[in-house]
Scaffold this motif. Structure first.
Motif, PDB file in Angstrom:
ATOM      1  N   PHE A   1       4.732  17.730  33.887  1.00 14.47           N
ATOM      2  CA  PHE A   1       5.152  16.954  32.707  1.00 14.47           C
ATOM      3  C   PHE A   1       6.604  16.541  32.836  1.00 14.47           C
ATOM      4  CE2 PHE A   1       1.630  18.714  29.930  1.00 14.47           C
ATOM      5  CZ  PHE A   1       1.102  17.479  29.636  1.00 14.47           C
ATOM      6  N   VAL A   2       7.471  17.504  33.191  1.00 17.71           N
ATOM      7  CA  VAL A   2       8.904  17.214  33.261  1.00 17.71           C
ATOM      8  C   VAL A   2       9.184  16.219  34.385  1.00 17.71           C
ATOM      9  CG1 VAL A   2      11.165  18.214  33.663  1.00 17.71           C
ATOM     10  CG2 VAL A   2       9.513  19.428  32.278  1.00 17.71           C
TER      11      VAL A   2
ATOM     12  N   LEU B   1      10.713  10.275  27.257  1.00 18.84           N
ATOM     13  CA  LEU B   1      11.007  11.646  26.826  1.00 18.84           C
ATOM     14  C   LEU B   1       9.779  12.441  26.387  1.00 18.84           C
ATOM     15  CD1 LEU B   1      14.363  11.559  24.852  1.00 18.84           C
ATOM     16  CD2 LEU B   1      13.829  12.774  26.950  1.00 18.84           C
ATOM     17  N   ASP B   2       8.686  11.735  26.095  1.00 23.18           N
ATOM     18  CA  ASP B   2       7.499  12.416  25.561  1.00 23.18           C
ATOM     19  C   ASP B   2       7.087  13.615  26.403  1.00 23.18           C
ATOM     20  OD1 ASP B   2       7.482  10.619  23.598  1.00 23.18           O
ATOM     21  OD2 ASP B   2       5.562   9.666  24.092  1.00 23.18           O
ATOM     22  N   GLY B   3       7.123  13.429  27.713  1.00 22.18           N
ATOM     23  CA  GLY B   3       6.664  14.491  28.605  1.00 22.18           C
ATOM     24  C   GLY B   3       7.402  15.788  28.388  1.00 22.18           C
ATOM     25  N   GLN B   4       8.722  15.668  28.135  1.00 23.61           N
ATOM     26  CA  GLN B   4       9.497  16.901  27.951  1.00 23.61           C
ATOM     27  C   GLN B   4       9.186  17.559  26.617  1.00 23.61           C
ATOM     28  OE1 GLN B   4      13.602  16.547  29.105  1.00 23.61           O
ATOM     29  NE2 GLN B   4      13.114  14.899  30.516  1.00 23.61           N
TER      30      GLN B   4
ATOM     31  N   SER C   1       8.088  12.892  33.354  1.00 22.48           N
ATOM     32  CA  SER C   1       8.938  12.429  32.273  1.00 22.48           C
ATOM     33  C   SER C   1      10.209  11.788  32.832  1.00 22.48           C
ATOM     34  CB  SER C   1       9.262  13.610  31.356  1.00 22.48           C
ATOM     35  OG  SER C   1      10.182  13.229  30.397  1.00 22.48           O
ATOM     36  N   ARG C   2      10.824  12.430  33.825  1.00 22.42           N
ATOM     37  CA  ARG C   2      12.015  11.882  34.470  1.00 22.42           C
ATOM     38  C   ARG C   2      11.671  10.602  35.216  1.00 22.42           C
ATOM     39  NH1 ARG C   2      17.356  12.990  33.974  1.00 22.42           N
ATOM     40  NH2 ARG C   2      17.621  12.667  36.203  1.00 22.42           N
TER      41      ARG C   2
ATOM     42  N   VAL D   1       6.079  19.699  26.875  1.00 23.65           N
ATOM     43  CA  VAL D   1       6.275  21.011  27.482  1.00 23.65           C
ATOM     44  C   VAL D   1       6.461  22.080  26.405  1.00 23.65           C
ATOM     45  CG1 VAL D   1       7.837  22.364  28.901  1.00 23.65           C
ATOM     46  CG2 VAL D   1       7.151  20.099  29.633  1.00 23.65           C
TER      47      VAL D   1
ATOM     48  N   ASN E   1       3.516  22.247  33.246  1.00 28.22           N
ATOM     49  CA  ASN E   1       4.807  21.954  32.631  1.00 28.22           C
ATOM     50  C   ASN E   1       5.730  21.246  33.606  1.00 28.22           C
ATOM     51  OD1 ASN E   1       4.171  22.993  30.203  1.00 28.22           O
ATOM     52  ND2 ASN E   1       5.102  24.995  30.549  1.00 28.22           N
TER      53      ASN E   1
END
Lengths: 101, 491
Positions: free
Chosen positions: A47-48, A57-60, A51-52, A63, A44
């Motif tokens: 992913f975050v 935004l998909d990565g968040q 994403s940043r 999560v 997780n």
């Protein structure tokens, strides 16, 4: 001050390794279970962080899916541990060895 | 910010919705009807749901659709011939599992109404595995497939073996899922997306991050399909779980794992073939050797079939390794899984007929004299054993023929040699069952009810047809195969 993404990758790799080692080395079912959760949360974090880094935004959103699945696993896993504890009076996985492979 | 709804075509996912909806309906019925009545009707309802989904799936053959497409992105779900063919495999697996369960469960005192519900939920996850066009959907489908199976493995609690089986399956399943999802996260970082077409576009420039992601996803799939060295859980789980559940997961979970593995590795990671093909080939070789050699010493038919299923994962992995460099790889894998479905479920159906009580009558010695007690069932069992060994005219032989041919076409000669040698070794333990059935006398009872006999008859027939007319069926799998690097993005 910004923290470079490499540091997040390194941190989540360390967390993941701690989790994996916990699964392989610890004998208490609950601790093993917590180690699996640690591995999922390492993913997780990754992913975050990505994403940043990628500005995507998909990565968040992903999560949330992982958290949901982890919750479902907790429900089933804890139920199994309770059931096993009732029969065995123990959750040490070394004592759960009726069958040999 | 404006909310844009994704394009959704419900008709495409209707088979999955029917199966999952059937499970939910069974759950609801328990609220409104007496439990006895639900138990009585659950198998019929499951068959109806599976038949409806089957009709819908057959109607979608030859069409390619995508759905759940977010604005400006790739579709989440894709339905092509590959997915349709696999859906047929899963629905048939469900159908045969119901047939062999319907009398077995009450007989061994396991008639719990949640059985069919969990089976349908797991089936819906398997079907999504073949249709997923996004790594996160692969992960979700994998969990929808697995979590009901953890519960099903422990269905005969408080029997300690069953609880132990569920526990082992759960821990190793959760462990492998965590590795898998970490692999997805790395791939996401390397390629900037989880959609398979975008992954394909970015993965060759992804560097070490992408390679680590591919490796971890390979480990995750390895656990799911029971490939060595990730197979340790298989024999214990297969032995401890109720036999009908073992039958269901030996086919369903394995084919489900391979469904997503083929789609992800052959289409999205196809350009990294140079890197992962040798790894998969080595895993296939180890799997073949361990599965076939350790099966020899197993005294329990369920453990023997567990090692046999590990070995068969090895043969399918051979086809996966061949699929990048040979146009026949994917179709060989599909044909092999199709033949394996009938052969393995048929063999399990007879193991279920011979099981006296939970966990009794599952030793190989219990098969002594089966030929005298029931000549027809013994003949069917012998035929399934020949098919698992790969002796013509059986579906198993045709499947092995196509897999070996694809492996040779892909230039993996050493792997084909390993495959042939281990097939010969496998003859020892498969044919020993035949030997015990025909050459000895023995006591024992057989539980043959019409539903089970129907399953045996249909699986024998299908194995025979696949053995005698492999060409026609291979054409169908050829149409269902993914064509190399071609990712069907955006319709």
């Amino acid at each position: 001050m910004t923290v470079p993404v490499e540091w997040y990758v390194a941190l989540s790799a360390i967390l993941f390794s701690i989790g994996a080692l916990g699964v392989l080395l610890r004998r208490n079912a609950i601790i093993i279970f917590m180690s699996v959760e640690l591995m999922l949360n390492a993913a997780n974090l990754l992913f975050v962080a990505f994403s940043r880094y990628l500005g995507d935004l998909d990565g968040q959103v992903l999560v949330f899916f992982v958290i949901t699945v982890a919750a479902a696993e907790v429900a089933v896993g804890l139920a199994l541990i309770v059931v096993i504890f009732r029969t065995k009076q123990s959750i040490n996985i070394d004592e759960i060895n009726l069958m040999k492979g | 910010m404006e909310f844009v709804t994704p394009t959704i075509n419900i008709l495409i996912v209707l088979p999955v919705l029917l199966v999952a909806g059937g499970g939910a309906l069974l759950m609801l019925l328990e609220l409104f009807m007496a439990e006895e009545r639900v138990k009585q009707w659950a198998p019929t309802l499951a068959i109806i749901v599976l038949a409806l989904a089957f009709l819908q799936t057959i109607g979608l053959w030859g069409q390619t659709h995508t759905t759940f497409t977010p604005e400006g992105s790739s579709p989440m779900v894709i339905l092509d011939n590959f997915a349709t063919f696999l859906n047929v495999i899963f629905l048939l697996t469900g159908f045969f599992t119901v047939l062999i369960s319907v009398n077995y469960l009450p007989r061994v005192g396991l008639n719990r109404s949640e059985y069919y519900m969990l089976m349908l939920f797991s089936l819906s996850g398997m079907m999504l595995m073949g249709m997923a066009n996004d790594l996160i959907l692969v992960f979700l489908a994998l969990e929808v497939l697995s979590i009901p199976l953890y519960i099903l493995a422990g269905l005969s609690r408080p029997r300690p073996e069953s609880e132990e089986s569920a526990m082992k399956y759960f821990f190793l399943g959760a462990f492998s899922s965590a590795i898998f999802v970490f692999g997805i996260a790395l791939t996401y970082g390397a390629t900037g997306s989880t959609a398979l077409p975008a992954v394909l576009a970015g993965v060759s420039n992804g560097g070490a991050l992408a390679l680590a992601g591919v490796a971890m996803m390979l480990v995750g799939f390895g656990f799911k399909v029971a490939a060595a060295p990730f197979h340790m859980w298989t024999p214990d789980v297969y032995e401890g779980a109720p036999t009908v559940v073992t039958a269901f997961m030996s086919v369903g979970a394995k084919v489900g794992g391979f469904a997503a593995m083929l789609r992800v590795f052959v289409s999205a990671f196809g350009s990294l073939g140079q890197t992962w093909v040798p790894a998969v080939a080595v895993i296939a070789a180890i799997t073949l050797i361990i599965g076939n050699v350790v099966a020899i010493v197993q005294p329990n038919i369920k453990r023997m079939l567990a090692y046999s299923s590990i070995a068969h994962a090895g043969y399918i992995l051979m086809a996966v390794a061949a699929s990048v460099n040979s146009p026949d790889g994917v179709s060989a894998a599909l044909f092999y899984m199709f033949a394996y479905l009938f052969t393995n479920l048929g063999a399990f159906a007879i193991a279920i007929a011979a099981e006296r009580k939970l966990g009794e009558g599952v030793m190989l010695d219990d098969y002594k004299g089966l030929a005298k007690r029931s000549p027809l069932l013994a003949l069917a069992m012998a035929y399934f054993m020949l098919s698992l060994t790969g002796i013509p005219p059986t579906g198993g032989f045709s499947g092995k023929f196509f897999v070996f041919r694809a492996t040779l076409e892909a230039g993996l000669v050493w792997l084909a040699v390993v495959g042939v040698i281990t097939s010969v070794v496998s003859g020892y333990y498969y044919l020993r069952v035949v030997y015990l059935m025909y050459m000895y006398d023995g006591e024992g009872e057989l539980h043959t009810k019409p539903a089970l006999l129907t399953a045996v008859a249909l699986t024998v027939l299908a194995t025979l047809v696949l053995g005698l007319l492999p060409g026609a069926w291979y054409e169908i799998t050829k149409q269902a195969a993914l064509q190399g690097l071609q990712v069907l993005a955006g319709g």
